[in-house]
Design an enzyme around this catalytic site. Structure first.
Site, mmCIF file in Angstrom:
data_model
loop_
_atom_site.group_PDB
_atom_site.id
_atom_site.type_symbol
_atom_site.label_atom_id
_atom_site.label_comp_id
_atom_site.label_asym_id
_atom_site.label_seq_id
_atom_site.Cartn_x
_atom_site.Cartn_y
_atom_site.Cartn_z
ATOM 1 N N SER A 14 36.739 -10.881 35.097
ATOM 2 C CA SER A 14 36.249 -11.849 34.104
ATOM 3 C C SER A 14 36.345 -11.318 32.674
ATOM 4 C CB SER A 14 34.804 -12.210 34.421
ATOM 5 O OG SER A 14 34.741 -12.788 35.704
ATOM 6 N N GLY A 15 35.858 -10.092 32.432
ATOM 7 C CA GLY A 15 35.837 -9.536 31.078
ATOM 8 C C GLY A 15 37.235 -9.251 30.556
ATOM 9 N N CYS A 42 34.303 -11.660 40.548
ATOM 10 C CA CYS A 42 33.762 -13.023 40.537
ATOM 11 C C CYS A 42 34.666 -14.001 41.280
ATOM 12 C CB CYS A 42 33.547 -13.483 39.095
ATOM 13 S SG CYS A 42 33.047 -15.197 38.995
ATOM 14 N N CYS A 47 31.198 -14.462 43.009
ATOM 15 C CA CYS A 47 30.620 -15.783 42.683
ATOM 16 C C CYS A 47 31.333 -16.966 43.342
ATOM 17 C CB CYS A 47 30.651 -16.037 41.176
ATOM 18 S SG CYS A 47 30.377 -14.601 40.152
ATOM 19 N N LYS A 50 31.479 -16.938 47.240
ATOM 20 C CA LYS A 50 30.054 -17.040 47.642
ATOM 21 C C LYS A 50 29.563 -18.477 47.492
ATOM 22 C CE LYS A 50 27.132 -17.137 44.792
ATOM 23 N NZ LYS A 50 26.553 -16.079 43.986
ATOM 24 N N ALA A 114 45.678 1.639 37.138
ATOM 25 C CA ALA A 114 45.912 2.269 35.835
ATOM 26 C C ALA A 114 45.073 3.530 35.703
ATOM 27 C CB ALA A 114 45.554 1.294 34.720
ATOM 28 N N TYR A 176 19.927 -10.278 44.537
ATOM 29 C CA TYR A 176 20.719 -11.512 44.483
ATOM 30 C C TYR A 176 21.582 -11.675 45.738
ATOM 31 C CZ TYR A 176 20.330 -12.168 39.318
ATOM 32 O OH TYR A 176 19.921 -12.397 38.035
ATOM 33 N N GLU A 180 21.084 -14.364 48.757
ATOM 34 C CA GLU A 180 22.051 -15.468 48.860
ATOM 35 C C GLU A 180 22.730 -15.466 50.228
ATOM 36 O OE1 GLU A 180 23.147 -16.040 44.123
ATOM 37 O OE2 GLU A 180 24.508 -14.847 45.342
ATOM 38 N N ARG A 197 12.861 -2.635 51.483
ATOM 39 C CA ARG A 197 12.110 -1.368 51.406
ATOM 40 C C ARG A 197 10.726 -1.614 50.806
ATOM 41 N NH1 ARG A 197 15.251 2.052 46.637
ATOM 42 N NH2 ARG A 197 15.064 0.453 45.027
ATOM 43 N N ASP A 303 30.685 -5.141 33.865
ATOM 44 C CA ASP A 303 29.844 -4.335 34.760
ATOM 45 C C ASP A 303 30.001 -2.831 34.560
ATOM 46 O OD1 ASP A 303 29.205 -6.766 35.858
ATOM 47 O OD2 ASP A 303 29.767 -6.268 37.916
ATOM 48 N N HIS A 438 13.584 -40.030 34.742
ATOM 49 C CA HIS A 438 12.766 -40.340 35.905
ATOM 50 C C HIS A 438 13.536 -41.183 36.920
ATOM 51 C CE1 HIS A 438 9.057 -40.968 38.098
ATOM 52 N NE2 HIS A 438 9.363 -42.241 38.195
ATOM 53 N N GLU A 443 12.235 -33.459 35.078
ATOM 54 C CA GLU A 443 11.252 -34.104 34.186
ATOM 55 C C GLU A 443 9.920 -33.347 34.182
ATOM 56 O OE1 GLU A 443 9.573 -37.981 35.272
ATOM 57 O OE2 GLU A 443 10.377 -37.736 37.292
HETATM 58 P P1 NDP Z 1 20.249 -6.173 43.028
HETATM 59 O O1 NDP Z 1 20.136 -5.143 41.974
HETATM 60 O O2 NDP Z 1 20.063 -7.598 42.681
HETATM 61 O O3 NDP Z 1 19.209 -5.851 44.197
HETATM 62 C C1 NDP Z 1 19.249 -4.632 44.875
HETATM 63 C C2 NDP Z 1 18.308 -4.724 46.049
HETATM 64 O O4 NDP Z 1 18.559 -3.627 46.900
HETATM 65 C C3 NDP Z 1 16.847 -4.686 45.666
HETATM 66 O O5 NDP Z 1 16.160 -5.608 46.463
HETATM 67 C C4 NDP Z 1 16.435 -3.253 45.986
HETATM 68 O O6 NDP Z 1 15.106 -3.159 46.451
HETATM 69 C C5 NDP Z 1 17.336 -2.949 47.161
HETATM 70 N N1 NDP Z 1 17.645 -1.528 47.312
HETATM 71 C C6 NDP Z 1 18.112 -0.679 46.389
HETATM 72 N N2 NDP Z 1 18.316 0.539 46.918
HETATM 73 C C7 NDP Z 1 17.942 0.453 48.217
HETATM 74 C C8 NDP Z 1 17.907 1.361 49.285
HETATM 75 N N3 NDP Z 1 18.310 2.606 49.131
HETATM 76 N N4 NDP Z 1 17.465 0.924 50.485
HETATM 77 C C9 NDP Z 1 17.066 -0.347 50.648
HETATM 78 N N5 NDP Z 1 17.078 -1.263 49.675
HETATM 79 C C10 NDP Z 1 17.503 -0.867 48.466
HETATM 80 O O7 NDP Z 1 21.659 -5.886 43.711
HETATM 81 P P2 NDP Z 1 22.709 -6.802 44.451
HETATM 82 O O8 NDP Z 1 23.559 -5.841 45.204
HETATM 83 O O9 NDP Z 1 22.051 -7.913 45.184
HETATM 84 O O10 NDP Z 1 23.535 -7.445 43.248
HETATM 85 C C11 NDP Z 1 24.173 -6.616 42.277
HETATM 86 C C12 NDP Z 1 24.292 -7.334 40.962
HETATM 87 O O11 NDP Z 1 25.228 -8.382 41.072
HETATM 88 C C13 NDP Z 1 22.995 -8.009 40.509
HETATM 89 O O12 NDP Z 1 22.231 -7.158 39.714
HETATM 90 C C14 NDP Z 1 23.467 -9.197 39.738
HETATM 91 O O13 NDP Z 1 23.519 -8.844 38.377
HETATM 92 C C15 NDP Z 1 24.869 -9.468 40.245
HETATM 93 N N6 NDP Z 1 24.902 -10.723 41.022
HETATM 94 C C16 NDP Z 1 24.546 -11.903 40.426
HETATM 95 C C17 NDP Z 1 24.574 -13.076 41.144
HETATM 96 C C18 NDP Z 1 24.159 -14.366 40.485
HETATM 97 O O14 NDP Z 1 24.137 -14.418 39.254
HETATM 98 N N7 NDP Z 1 23.810 -15.397 41.242
HETATM 99 C C19 NDP Z 1 24.955 -13.116 42.548
HETATM 100 C C20 NDP Z 1 25.284 -11.834 43.067
HETATM 101 C C21 NDP Z 1 25.270 -10.691 42.326
HETATM 102 P P3 NDP Z 1 13.835 -3.031 45.501
HETATM 103 O O15 NDP Z 1 13.423 -4.419 45.195
HETATM 104 O O16 NDP Z 1 12.844 -2.322 46.349
HETATM 105 O O17 NDP Z 1 14.260 -2.268 44.300
#
Ligand code: NDP
Length: 449
Positions: A14-15, A42, A47, A50, A114, A176, A180, A197, A303, A438, A443
């Site tokens: 994307s970027g 993406c 995205c 998905k 690259a 996320y 999802e 966790r 990213d 409505h 709303e």
């Molecule tokens: P996230 O950063 O959203 O979530 C990571 C999750 O993994 C958290 O719930 C965290 O738990 C858990 N976690 C981290 N380390 C461990 C571990 N060692 N053992 C068990 N659980 C762990 O990461 P994602 O991989 O879901 O997504 C990456 C990025 O991609 C997101 O930050 C987002 O920016 C982007 N994304 C955006 C989407 C959208 O806009 N709809 C869709 C998909 C991705 P804890 O809560 O305990 O920290």
């Protein structure tokens, strides 16, 4: 000094795509290198595929809901291979479309990995090219655990290629991607166990949103194992066995799929940053507010800089870079009020501060909270218990709306427009003075008392 290119972009996601086309539009001679399909995370493995899977998974709920509206019950049959093939075809079509857009813009595409050779030289295969400026836009990759048997698990990248639909899938993480996919696989008919966790999904989101969504997902049949760590994975005659610790369940066996979605990290291994003396901190390329790295002619967006990992942010950073460096129009990206959605079922849409953040920044007594939960009209006839949650956080002194949050159908579509209002500094009075549409869910944001 004469260079082969004015700009060499590493990574056609994307970027990188946004930056290369915008720079070429300003007359720059631009090349872009990509080792995989053009489109990046993406378009190819994030995205877009998905969201197509989300659409596919919504039909099962609609078949059930239709009964309340007078339709006969249907016994639907779902074909996993057919969906995977259709999505793969669409992703390849989109990739070709991006290639033709590059051609139209006059950008030279180089297929291959690259490597930075020095601050002005990039190698692709056994060829070398020089460029006045270089943009690193190599994205991120999924974090993978270092546990015994990890090779039996997959990341979101492989979810679009699984040879067959798992009957039961274990999904590790509560962010996320895991949330999802938990909804997607649940909707497609797989049994889903999400392993956290901690206690709650979606850390960083408003607490009400987290608890409301998790209860909805439990109602939909998703099972949660909380306070649980994965010790190891073994292949047994019954399938894949996870040894667990910390929680109530010591082990779990699933037939064929374990998904790890525990965060993403910049994809910087082996691209030669050290050859170009580009500094890295906390795993990401260090950049200033104009996306410039420690090497003045090298820039980085998306990213790989570890700022905000979202597609629209990478695109905005890429365009701002091109405007600044090639359009004589310096632009800094604003990271305030970035709206975001989780395409769970029901969806989450959010913009601005959470309740916790608002209280921390303004003081508990200065925040007025408007919260509404209700059964959406659609479900009056379906009989489903699903409830929508909407929430506004308002600064008592200025009356400004600081945050807006929703769990419910079309949350992503609704929050996009609310984000415009927040960016304009809208007050609660402005919301109240806006006529309602409505009957709609949206709303509620202009009628909350
Ligand atoms: P996230 O950063 O959203 O979530 C990571 C999750 O993994 C958290 O719930 C965290 O738990 C858990 N976690 C981290 N380390 C461990 C571990 N060692 N053992 C068990 N659980 C762990 O990461 P994602 O991989 O879901 O997504 C990456 C990025 O991609 C997101 O930050 C987002 O920016 C982007 N994304 C955006 C989407 C959208 O806009 N709809 C869709 C998909 C991705 P804890 O809560 O305990 O920290």
């Amino acid at each position: 000094m004469n260079f082969d290119y004015d700009l060499f972009v590493i990574g056609a996601g994307s970027g990188g795509l946004a930056a290369s086309k915008r720079a070429a539009n300003y007359g720059a001679k631009v090349a872009i290198a990509e080792e995989d399909l053009v489109g990046g995370t993406c378009v190819i493995r994030g995205c877009i595929p998905k969201k197509l899977m989300v659409y596919a998974s919504q039909f099962s709920h609609l078949y059930d809901d239709a009964i309340g509206y007078g339709w006969d019950k249907v016994e639907p049959h779902f074909d996993w291979q057919k969906l995977i093939t259709a999505i793969d075809r669409e992703v390849r079509r989109l990739s070709m479309l991006h290639i033709s857009l590059l051609e139209k813009a006059g950008v030279t595409l180089m297929q291959g990995r690259a490597l930075l050779v020095d601050p002005h030289t990039v190698a692709v295969g056994n060829q070398q090219f020089t460029a006045e400026k270089i943009l690193i836009a190599v994205g991120s990759e999924a974090v993978f655990p270092k546990i015994s048997g990890a090779e039996y698990a997959v990341t979101s990248r492989q979810m679009f290629k699984l040879p067959e639909q798992p009957q039961h899938i274990a999904i590790i993480g509560g962010g996320y991607i895991s949330t999802e996919f938990a909804c997607i696989m649940n909707g497609l008919g797989s049994s889903v166990t999400q392993i956290l966790r901690g206690d709650l999904i979606l850390r960083g989101f408003d607490h009400d949103i987290r608890t409301h969504l998790q209860s909805s997902l439990i109602q939909h049949g998703i099972q949660y194992l909380t306070q649980t760590a994965i010790e190891k994975i073994e292949k047994t005659n019954e399938g894949l066995q996870l040894s667990l610790s910390g929680g109530k369940v010591p082990e779990l066996t699933v037939d064929s799929a374990i998904l790890f979605a525990i965060g993403r990290i910049p994809n910087l291994d082996g691209i030669g940053l050290e050859n170009a003396r580009v500094a890295v901190e906390r795993g990401g390329v260090v950049v200033n507010e104009f996306s410039q790295t420690s090497q003045p002619n090298i820039f980085a967006v998306g990213d790989c800089t570890n700022r905000v990992m979202l597609t629209p942010v990478a695109i905005t950073e890429g365009r701002a870079f091109a405007e600044t460096e090639f359009g004589n129009n310096p632009q800094m990206v604003s990271y305030k009020n970035i709206p975001t959605a989780v395409f769970s079922q029901p969806e989450v849409g959010t913009v601005g501060l959470t309740e916790t953040e608002a209280k921390q920044q303004f003081g508990d007594e200065n925040i007025k909270i408007y919260r509404s939960t209700f059964r959406p009209l659609f479900h009056n006839l379906t009989g489903a218990e699903e409830r929508t949650l909407m929430k506004l956080l308002v600064d008592r002194q200025s009356d400004r709306v600081l945050g807006a949050h929703i769990v419910g159908k079309d949350a992503a579509e609704i929050i996009q427009s609310v984000a415009i209002a927040l960016n304009l500094g809208a007050t609660k009075r402005d919301f109240d003075a806006t006529m309602a549409v409505h009957p709609s869910t949206a709303e509620e944001f202009v009628t909350m008392r």
